[in-house]
Write an enzyme that holds these catalytic residues in place. Structure first.
Site, PDB file in Angstrom:
ATOM      1  N   GLY A   1       0.835  -1.197   0.000  1.00 41.25           N
ATOM      2  CA  GLY A   1       0.000   0.000   0.000  1.00 41.25           C
ATOM      3  C   GLY A   1       0.863   1.237   0.000  1.00 41.25           C
TER       4      GLY A   1
ATOM      5  N   GLY B   1       5.068   7.238   2.234  1.00 41.73           N
ATOM      6  CA  GLY B   1       5.509   6.634   0.988  1.00 41.73           C
ATOM      7  C   GLY B   1       4.973   5.219   0.871  1.00 41.73           C
TER       8      GLY B   1
ATOM      9  CB  VAL C   1       4.005  -0.100   3.072  1.00 36.53           C
ATOM     10  CG1 VAL C   1       4.430  -1.162   4.081  1.00 36.53           C
ATOM     11  CG2 VAL C   1       3.812   1.242   3.772  1.00 36.53           C
TER      12      VAL C   1
ATOM     13  CE  LYS D   1       4.780   3.350   7.908  1.00 32.31           C
ATOM     14  NZ  LYS D   1       4.535   4.395   8.928  1.00 32.31           N
TER      15      LYS D   1
ATOM     16  CG  ASP E   1      -2.622  10.282  12.498  1.00 31.72           C
ATOM     17  OD1 ASP E   1      -3.794  10.691  12.429  1.00 31.72           O
ATOM     18  OD2 ASP E   1      -1.999   9.845  11.517  1.00 31.72           O
TER      19      ASP E   1
END
Length: 674
Positions: free
Chosen positions: A361, A366, A368, A382, A479
């Site tokens: 994804g 950025g 993965v 990542k 988050d």
């Protein structure tokens, strides 16, 4: 054969008693008491064969563990092999054991355990002063006390009520003392006078990998069993995989290991009627007044000089600390975790040159990629996008924070790569992707029954509690959302993506920022409007996440009646109308509703507009695990507005600095290094 005695005449009765005494004494020596016989449990979770790789790893692990000097500290955990033949092991010696006693107990226990459970892939043994456990699954940082094994010693105490009045406070005190231990020692023992001129001796212990809360919960669960099984008994021993408790009317440990009694207060000072004979005395007069004046002037001058020097030193040290802190926050800080650095070529080979076939994804940082090292270990990588303006800061932030955090409900950072313009983060691979892939998918959500959802909610709560209170650092995630909760093969949740996280001092309660980052709908009002964040910011996000878990709907929309209405508005209206059950995901309607209603209640408490009214994560964990705790009544939650007002609020920030946020699952990062 036992020895026999022939007695004659008038001595027959006395000799018979003597024979009985020696017989019982010999039997006592030859046959172990209930407390001395080891307890064990062989789990029916899978078997291995005698010549299998699993058995080889287990044998290697037991040998390595016994030969490792770290066992002298009394607690040891390690693993060997690769999945599916990987073996995890924990060994724990009683806190009052010497290193030689610890080794002796562990050595005997490893043979006893293999003999008692010859082919089980998961087993545990509790010896007299140690325990040994191995499993095919990770067992570190996990509180397990669902099954309590106990053994009763002795008869009933003649005055049960009087005995309990002494035992209960003693066990309460030991539980709290053991739970407040450190990461290498969670152990307490104590004796206290009991009725009938007796003394009760007791001991409580947890595996040191548990948090203070989990240790307390484990011992409390054991203690709650006593009235059901052993009320009034003179002795009992209780064991679980995570904690143990024992009390007796005889000393079963070295009493010298007990903490010393509190020292009595010193006697009050009584002023003397006359000065000591070796001190000179003076008579009032000009000479004495003059001497006193000189002394006052000298003392005042010296005190002023010392004060000025101290202030100067403090100012210098504070400036030096600020300078040092600035240096720590530079690029050179990454050298602290250089031992985690991977070679770029190794990662490129593991991901097959970052092929699209291995791409899992893409997020704000950025893409993965999935990878596999030559030893078979699967990883998730990542890779910072070349055009990512925020990724550099996020990269440094995540390396410095996650590398120092270890918890079963936090994603594990294996390492990083910093080579040329390449920035890579290497994580453990979690096969079930993120929570949003299940909970918001109309088909996959059926795979998450309520039992699994409740387990996920509890795991996230414990992960946040670790970040806020139990880790060496105090971390605000900032988050928390469904797409940042990853799921392992057993659907255990792991909090991920610490690019926006902020580090707090242990005694710090609130922070401020000039740039607002995060995802709309999960951010609390004090953060969006004023840039203020605290542990209660994560509590707010957790509350939104809980409501999403129960309803199966995203926070910014809700299906069904009033389509398009925000989840908070919809949940609050249903709460006020007394129709909260209508919030539940239709795929869960056949499950138990008591826990669902409790979670909705907790979710609404977490999203209160007033920060003070939101519970801490410690309170949330207690609420989730308690069946009798009374919850307070929630008031109107934050951002309960109509859609027009909500829209204007989101597009017109009240701050002069820019507000950057996301209305989808891609987070925006904008922060300064700390």
């Amino acid at each position: 054969m036992l020895p026999t005695f022939n007695c004659k005449g008038t001595m027959k009765i006395g000799c018979s008693k003597l024979v009985l005494f020696f017989c019982f004494a010999l039997i006592h020596l030859l046959i172990p008491t209930a407390a001395q016989r080891p307890l064990n449990r062989c789990y029916n979770t899978g078997n291995y064969t005698s010549n299998s790789t699993y058995r080889e790893n287990l044998d290697s692990l037991l040998t390595t563990m016994f030969n490792n000097s770290k066992i002298d500290y009394g607690f040891y955990n390690l693993s060997a092999g690769e999945s599916p033949d990987k073996v995890y092991l924990i060994a724990l010696c009683r806190g009052d054991n010497s290193p030689s006693e610890c080794r002796s107990c562990i050595n005997g226990s490893r043979y006893e355990l293999l003999k008692a459970c010859p082919y089980q892939k998961e087993a545990i043994i509790w010896g007299e002063t140690c325990s040994l456990r191995y499993s095919y699954r990770s067992i570190f940082n996990i509180m397990e006390a669902s099954t309590v094994t106990y053994r009763i010693n002795g008869a009933n105490f003649s005055d049960v009520e009087a005995f309990n009045s002494v035992l209960r406070p003693l066990l309460d005190s030991l539980r709290n003392r053991a739970a407040s231990g450190n990461s290498t020692h969670k152990f307490a023992l104590q004796s206290t006078p009991a009725p009938k001129f007796k003394t009760v001796y007791s001991l409580a212990e947890c595996t040191p990998d548990l948090s203070e809360l989990d240790c307390n919960r484990c011992l409390q669960r054991v203690q709650n069993i006593i009235p059901q099984c052993c009320d009034g008994r003179q002795g009992a021993k209780f064991v679980t995989p995570s904690c143990d408790l024992r009390y007796e009317l005889h000393p079963f440990y070295d009493s010298s290991a007990e903490p010393p009694p509190l020292s009595p207060p010193p006697p009050p000072l009584v002023p003397s009627e006359s000065p000591p004979p070796d001190l000179p005395t003076t008579t009032p007069g000009k000479e004495s007044n003059s001497s006193r004046t000189v002394i006052i002037v000298v003392v005042t001058t010296i005190s002023s000089a010392v004060l000025i020097i101290s202030i100067s030193i403090c100012i210098y040290l504070r400036a030096r600390n600020k300078e040092n802190k600035a240096e720590i926050d530079t690029d050179d800080q990454i050298s602290v975790v250089e031992c985690l650095q991977f070679d770029f070529g190794k990662i490129r080979i593991a991901t097959q040159n970052f092929s699209n076939a291995n791409k899992l994804g893409e997020g704000g940082f950025g893409p993965v990629y999935k990878g596999r090292f030559p030893n078979g270990q699967e990883i998730a990588v990542k890779r910072l996008s070349k055009n990512s303006s925020q990724g550099e800061i996020e990269f440094k932030n995540e390396v410095m924070l996650v590398a120092r955090l270890q918890h079963r409900h936090l994603v594990r950072l294996l390492g990083f790569c910093l080579e040329g313009d390449e920035r890579l983060l290497v994580y453990e691979f979690l096969p079930n992707a993120s929570l949003d892939c299940f909970i918001f998918d109309p088909i996959k959500r059926a795979q998450l029954n309520w039992e699994k959802r409740y387990k996920i909610i509890g795991g996230i709560a414990r992960g946040l509690l670790y970040l806020h209170e139990d880790s060496q650092l105090r971390i605000i995630h900032r988050d928390l959302k469904a797409s940042n909760i990853l799921l392992d093969a057993y659907m255990n949740p792991k909090i991920s993506d610490f690019g926006m996280a902020r580090l707090f001092q242990i005694d710090q309660t609130q922070g401020n920022t000039n740039r607002i980052v995060g995802t709309y709908g999960y951010m609390p009002p004090e953060y969006v409007l004023h840039g203020q964040f605290s542990v209660k910011s994560d509590v707010f996000s957790f509350g939104i996440l809980v409501l999403e878990m129960v309803t199966g709907q995203k926070n910014h929309t809700i299906c069904g009646e009033n389509n398009g209405e925000g989840l908070l508005n919809y949940a609050w209206k249903k709460w006020k109308d007394g129709t909260t059950s209508n919030l539940v995901d239709p795929t869960l309607r056949t499950d138990s509703t008591i826990e669902m209603m409790k979670c909705i209640h907790i979710g609404l408490l977490c999203v209160q507009e007033n920060v003070v009214n939101r519970p801490t994560m410690a309170s949330v964990v207690l609420m989730l695990n308690s069946e009798s705790m009374t919850l307070s009544i929630p008031s109107r939650p934050a951002f309960v507005t109509d859609s027009h007002t909500r829209s204007s609020m989101e597009t017109t920030p009240s701050r002069s600095s820019p507000v950057q946020a996301s209305v989808n699952n891609v987070s925006i990062t904008e922060l300064d290094p700390r």
